[in-house]
Motif scaffolding. Sequence first.
Motif, short mmCIF file in Angstrom:
data_model
loop_
_atom_site.label_atom_id
_atom_site.label_comp_id
_atom_site.label_asym_id
_atom_site.label_seq_id
_atom_site.Cartn_x
_atom_site.Cartn_y
_atom_site.Cartn_z
N ALA A 1 27.75 8.19 -3.94
CA ALA A 1 28.21 6.84 -4.31
C ALA A 1 27.39 6.21 -5.43
O ALA A 1 27.69 5.09 -5.86
CB ALA A 1 28.16 5.94 -3.08
N ILE A 2 26.35 6.89 -5.89
CA ILE A 2 25.51 6.37 -6.96
C ILE A 2 25.92 7.02 -8.28
O ILE A 2 25.75 8.24 -8.45
CB ILE A 2 24.02 6.64 -6.69
N PRO A 3 26.48 6.27 -9.24
CA PRO A 3 26.90 6.87 -10.49
C PRO A 3 25.80 7.65 -11.21
O PRO A 3 26.08 8.67 -11.85
CB PRO A 3 27.35 5.67 -11.32
N ALA A 4 24.55 7.19 -11.09
CA ALA A 4 23.44 7.91 -11.72
C ALA A 4 23.17 9.25 -11.05
O ALA A 4 22.48 10.10 -11.62
CB ALA A 4 22.18 7.05 -11.70
N GLY A 5 23.66 9.43 -9.84
CA GLY A 5 23.55 10.71 -9.16
C GLY A 5 22.18 11.01 -8.59
O GLY A 5 21.88 12.16 -8.25
N ARG A 6 21.34 9.99 -8.44
CA ARG A 6 19.99 10.21 -7.91
C ARG A 6 19.47 8.92 -7.31
O ARG A 6 20.06 7.84 -7.49
CB ARG A 6 19.04 10.66 -9.03
N LEU A 7 18.34 9.04 -6.60
CA LEU A 7 17.63 7.87 -6.11
C LEU A 7 16.80 7.26 -7.23
O LEU A 7 16.43 7.94 -8.20
CB LEU A 7 16.71 8.26 -4.96
N ALA A 8 16.48 5.98 -7.09
CA ALA A 8 15.52 5.35 -8.00
C ALA A 8 14.12 5.83 -7.66
O ALA A 8 13.85 6.25 -6.53
CB ALA A 8 15.58 3.83 -7.87
N THR A 9 13.24 5.77 -8.62
CA THR A 9 11.81 5.97 -8.33
C THR A 9 11.19 4.61 -8.05
O THR A 9 11.64 3.59 -8.60
CB THR A 9 11.08 6.63 -9.49
N PRO A 10 10.15 4.54 -7.22
CA PRO A 10 9.47 3.26 -7.01
C PRO A 10 9.00 2.62 -8.31
O PRO A 10 9.04 1.40 -8.46
CB PRO A 10 8.30 3.63 -6.10
N ALA A 11 8.58 3.43 -9.28
CA ALA A 11 8.11 2.89 -10.55
C ALA A 11 9.21 2.17 -11.30
O ALA A 11 8.95 1.20 -12.03
CB ALA A 11 7.52 4.01 -11.41
N GLU A 12 10.46 2.63 -11.15
CA GLU A 12 11.57 1.96 -11.83
C GLU A 12 11.82 0.57 -11.26
O GLU A 12 12.16 -0.37 -11.99
CB GLU A 12 12.83 2.82 -11.74
N ILE A 13 11.66 0.42 -9.96
CA ILE A 13 11.79 -0.90 -9.34
C ILE A 13 10.62 -1.79 -9.76
O ILE A 13 10.79 -2.97 -10.10
CB ILE A 13 11.85 -0.78 -7.81
N ALA A 14 9.42 -1.22 -9.77
CA ALA A 14 8.23 -1.98 -10.16
C ALA A 14 8.36 -2.51 -11.58
O ALA A 14 7.87 -3.61 -11.88
CB ALA A 14 6.99 -1.09 -10.03
N ARG A 15 9.00 -1.76 -12.45
CA ARG A 15 9.16 -2.20 -13.83
C ARG A 15 9.95 -3.51 -13.90
O ARG A 15 9.63 -4.40 -14.70
CB ARG A 15 9.88 -1.11 -14.64
N SER B 1 0.80 -1.23 0.00
CA SER B 1 0.00 0.00 0.00
C SER B 1 0.83 1.27 0.00
O SER B 1 0.28 2.37 -0.02
CB SER B 1 -0.96 0.01 1.20
N SER B 2 2.15 1.14 0.01
CA SER B 2 3.01 2.32 -0.02
C SER B 2 4.36 1.97 -0.64
O SER B 2 4.71 0.79 -0.77
CB SER B 2 3.23 2.88 1.40
N GLY B 3 5.09 3.00 -1.03
CA GLY B 3 6.45 2.83 -1.53
C GLY B 3 6.56 1.93 -2.74
O GLY B 3 5.74 1.99 -3.66
N ILE B 4 7.59 1.10 -2.76
CA ILE B 4 7.84 0.20 -3.89
C ILE B 4 6.67 -0.77 -4.05
O ILE B 4 6.27 -1.09 -5.18
CB ILE B 4 9.15 -0.57 -3.68
N GLY B 5 6.10 -1.23 -2.95
CA GLY B 5 4.97 -2.16 -3.03
C GLY B 5 3.78 -1.55 -3.74
O GLY B 5 3.14 -2.18 -4.57
N ALA B 6 3.46 -0.31 -3.40
CA ALA B 6 2.34 0.37 -4.04
C ALA B 6 2.60 0.57 -5.52
O ALA B 6 1.71 0.36 -6.35
CB ALA B 6 2.08 1.71 -3.36
N ALA B 7 3.81 0.99 -5.87
CA ALA B 7 4.15 1.17 -7.28
C ALA B 7 4.05 -0.14 -8.04
O ALA B 7 3.60 -0.18 -9.19
CB ALA B 7 5.55 1.76 -7.40
N THR B 8 4.46 -1.23 -7.39
CA THR B 8 4.38 -2.55 -8.02
C THR B 8 2.93 -2.98 -8.22
O THR B 8 2.55 -3.47 -9.28
CB THR B 8 5.13 -3.58 -7.17
N ALA B 9 2.11 -2.79 -7.19
CA ALA B 9 0.69 -3.14 -7.30
C ALA B 9 0.03 -2.35 -8.42
O ALA B 9 -0.75 -2.91 -9.21
CB ALA B 9 -0.01 -2.88 -5.97
N GLU B 10 0.33 -1.07 -8.52
CA GLU B 10 -0.26 -0.25 -9.57
C GLU B 10 0.22 -0.67 -10.95
O GLU B 10 -0.56 -0.68 -11.92
CB GLU B 10 0.05 1.22 -9.31
#
Length: 239
Positions: A198-212, A10-19
């Motif tokens: 320490a992240i070469p991309a220079g940013r955090l992931a979005t939950p939608a990117e993990i859900a993909r 219902s929140s975070g990566i889980g919510a993005a995955t469910a959607e």
Amino acid sequence: MRVALVTGGSSGIGAATAEALLAAGYRVAANFAGHPEVAQSFTARTGIPTFRWNVADYGACQAGVASVEAALGPVEVLVNNAGITRDAMLHRMSAEQWREVLDVNLGGCFNMCRATIGGMRERRFGRIVNMGSVNGLSGQPGQTNYAATKAGLIGFTKALALEGASHNITANAVAPGYTDTAMVDAVPPEAMARILAAIPAGRLATPAEIARGVLFLVADESAFINGITLSINGGKYMA
């Protein structure tokens, strides 16, 4: 239409995955343990039904899966996303902090897989994705409990992949890097600056990117992908 169940959904990566699963045509249920107001808001916004139980409780998982299946049908896709942190350096970590993280993160995965694997074997189809972490691969100070559970999930996933393959059941893991969620929001600013550096991309992931990544692994067409750990971390750690 396949039925998918996402724990901590219902929140975070889980919510993005469910959607993402819902948008792809799955019938989706989301499990949650706390914050019922968040779950209610999630359901109101998405139409995805939420079911409350603690994944650390074996009996509750059995009953919870039965409730989901009574409402939607047999669970064919399981995403074990529920997880907690109780961070402390090992010399200060309490036995309770150790046990609580293991019971939810690793024990919850066992409980949920145990509640669904029999039906998957009978129907000769299943897709299981276990949510690991970059810190289960690389380690992280203050997270011996959390890193142990996420590393343990990888071994669990590989063994389950071997057990399920002949029944057209796949088990894979996703190891997200640092992602823009409430869990990461709690990190102090000075520590977050070090993380981003320490992240070469220079940013955090979005939950939608993990859900993909999850959506890719659970697809019917991904039947020959089994026992892998898909790292989605912006290049922070490369095994």
